[in-house]
Motif scaffolding. Sequence first.
Motif, mmCIF file in Angstrom:
data_model
loop_
_atom_site.group_PDB
_atom_site.id
_atom_site.type_symbol
_atom_site.label_atom_id
_atom_site.label_comp_id
_atom_site.label_asym_id
_atom_site.label_seq_id
_atom_site.Cartn_x
_atom_site.Cartn_y
_atom_site.Cartn_z
ATOM 1 N N THR A 1 -4.030 -7.443 -8.890
ATOM 2 C CA THR A 1 -2.848 -6.918 -8.219
ATOM 3 C C THR A 1 -3.048 -5.436 -7.909
ATOM 4 O O THR A 1 -3.677 -4.708 -8.676
ATOM 5 C CB THR A 1 -1.612 -7.113 -9.124
ATOM 6 O OG1 THR A 1 -1.442 -8.512 -9.345
ATOM 7 C CG2 THR A 1 -0.355 -6.560 -8.503
ATOM 8 N N LEU A 2 -2.474 -5.000 -6.811
ATOM 9 C CA LEU A 2 -2.592 -3.603 -6.398
ATOM 10 C C LEU A 2 -1.673 -2.713 -7.242
ATOM 11 O O LEU A 2 -0.682 -2.164 -6.757
ATOM 12 C CB LEU A 2 -2.252 -3.459 -4.905
ATOM 13 C CG LEU A 2 -3.151 -4.238 -3.947
ATOM 14 C CD1 LEU A 2 -2.647 -4.123 -2.514
ATOM 15 C CD2 LEU A 2 -4.580 -3.748 -4.044
ATOM 16 N N LEU A 3 -2.005 -2.558 -8.530
ATOM 17 C CA LEU A 3 -1.160 -1.769 -9.443
ATOM 18 C C LEU A 3 -1.183 -0.283 -9.129
ATOM 19 O O LEU A 3 -0.214 0.424 -9.377
ATOM 20 C CB LEU A 3 -1.634 -1.963 -10.891
ATOM 21 C CG LEU A 3 -1.456 -3.337 -11.509
ATOM 22 C CD1 LEU A 3 -2.012 -3.350 -12.929
ATOM 23 C CD2 LEU A 3 0.003 -3.739 -11.505
ATOM 24 N N ALA B 1 2.148 2.590 -8.417
ATOM 25 C CA ALA B 1 2.161 3.629 -9.453
ATOM 26 C C ALA B 1 2.016 5.003 -8.816
ATOM 27 O O ALA B 1 2.738 5.946 -9.161
ATOM 28 C CB ALA B 1 1.039 3.388 -10.466
ATOM 29 N N TYR B 2 1.097 5.125 -7.870
ATOM 30 C CA TYR B 2 0.857 6.410 -7.209
ATOM 31 C C TYR B 2 2.045 6.795 -6.331
ATOM 32 O O TYR B 2 2.556 7.912 -6.398
ATOM 33 C CB TYR B 2 -0.428 6.344 -6.381
ATOM 34 C CG TYR B 2 -0.840 7.680 -5.804
ATOM 35 C CD1 TYR B 2 -1.292 8.703 -6.630
ATOM 36 C CD2 TYR B 2 -0.789 7.920 -4.439
ATOM 37 C CE1 TYR B 2 -1.676 9.928 -6.112
ATOM 38 C CE2 TYR B 2 -1.175 9.134 -3.912
ATOM 39 C CZ TYR B 2 -1.621 10.143 -4.749
ATOM 40 O OH TYR B 2 -1.989 11.355 -4.229
ATOM 41 N N GLN B 3 2.515 5.846 -5.513
ATOM 42 C CA GLN B 3 3.631 6.138 -4.614
ATOM 43 C C GLN B 3 4.917 6.427 -5.384
ATOM 44 O O GLN B 3 5.724 7.241 -4.958
ATOM 45 C CB GLN B 3 3.836 4.983 -3.629
ATOM 46 C CG GLN B 3 2.695 4.865 -2.638
ATOM 47 C CD GLN B 3 2.778 3.624 -1.765
ATOM 48 O OE1 GLN B 3 3.483 2.666 -2.070
ATOM 49 N NE2 GLN B 3 2.016 3.630 -0.677
ATOM 50 N N GLY B 4 5.073 5.767 -6.535
ATOM 51 C CA GLY B 4 6.269 5.987 -7.342
ATOM 52 C C GLY B 4 6.306 7.360 -7.994
ATOM 53 O O GLY B 4 7.370 7.940 -8.183
ATOM 54 N N LYS B 5 5.139 7.885 -8.338
ATOM 55 C CA LYS B 5 5.076 9.195 -9.003
ATOM 56 C C LYS B 5 4.899 10.346 -8.019
ATOM 57 O O LYS B 5 5.365 11.442 -8.262
ATOM 58 C CB LYS B 5 3.888 9.240 -9.976
ATOM 59 C CG LYS B 5 4.121 8.587 -11.297
ATOM 60 C CD LYS B 5 2.908 8.829 -12.200
ATOM 61 C CE LYS B 5 3.186 8.364 -13.603
ATOM 62 N NZ LYS B 5 2.054 8.618 -14.489
ATOM 63 N N TYR B 6 4.171 10.088 -6.941
ATOM 64 C CA TYR B 6 3.742 11.175 -6.046
ATOM 65 C C TYR B 6 4.040 10.810 -4.595
ATOM 66 O O TYR B 6 3.143 10.419 -3.852
ATOM 67 C CB TYR B 6 2.244 11.439 -6.224
ATOM 68 C CG TYR B 6 1.852 11.718 -7.642
ATOM 69 C CD1 TYR B 6 2.203 12.916 -8.269
ATOM 70 C CD2 TYR B 6 1.128 10.786 -8.387
ATOM 71 C CE1 TYR B 6 1.844 13.171 -9.586
ATOM 72 C CE2 TYR B 6 0.763 11.040 -9.697
ATOM 73 C CZ TYR B 6 1.126 12.232 -10.282
ATOM 74 O OH TYR B 6 0.771 12.487 -11.583
ATOM 75 N N PRO C 1 -10.274 4.586 -3.413
ATOM 76 C CA PRO C 1 -9.498 5.677 -4.027
ATOM 77 C C PRO C 1 -8.268 6.027 -3.187
ATOM 78 O O PRO C 1 -8.344 6.086 -1.960
ATOM 79 C CB PRO C 1 -10.489 6.843 -4.066
ATOM 80 C CG PRO C 1 -11.472 6.563 -2.974
ATOM 81 C CD PRO C 1 -11.567 5.062 -2.886
ATOM 82 N N LEU C 2 -7.142 6.254 -3.868
ATOM 83 C CA LEU C 2 -5.900 6.681 -3.213
ATOM 84 C C LEU C 2 -5.700 8.185 -3.339
ATOM 85 O O LEU C 2 -4.812 8.748 -2.701
ATOM 86 C CB LEU C 2 -4.689 5.983 -3.855
ATOM 87 C CG LEU C 2 -4.634 4.474 -3.771
ATOM 88 C CD1 LEU C 2 -3.428 3.950 -4.537
ATOM 89 C CD2 LEU C 2 -4.576 4.025 -2.319
#
Length: 182
Positions: free
Chosen positions: A84-86, A90-95, A138-139
């Motif tokens: 799954t694309l966890l 996670a990144y969009q939610g924090k940053y 990498p994001l």
Amino acid sequence: GTLPAHGSNVSTSQYFPQTGHTVSDLFWQYWQAHGGLDLFGYPLSDEFSEVSGTDGKPYTVQYFERAVFELHPSNANPYIVELTLLGVPAYQGKYLKGAPGQHPATGGQKFPQTGHVVGGRFLQFWQSHDGLANLGYPLSDQFSEKSDLNGKSYTVQYFERGVLELHPENKAPYDVLLSQLG
């Protein structure tokens, strides 16, 4: 790593008394072939059906400490099991506007797909752990982030399917760990 052929003489499941859950069949084969306990951690659930936040379709999934496995029976091997694309939520939610203090790794590999650079121990980890399948692209570039688990700051890098953390206090190969997002 590819999945073993049907009928090969391998165990088809493993019970984990540490969490009381069993990993079976294709998920067990993927877990063994792609990094096992060191990479994914212990199972936190048994298999169940869940609607994907990515495409809105139901999939058989199983949660682990550091990943969520999804079964895609219509895909060709070796893509029947995907992670799954966890890292994305996670990144969009924090940053929302990108993480502050990012810096491309010196002498690293730039990924034109996202424009980010992976280098040093993160690049070694990515290359030696089937990076595209297990982590994706990498994001972000690397940056310092305070852990939600212990409040300490670590150098991290976000990928589509997970987050790598640098733990210089640990001996290699345990100095690079996947964050516990599962």
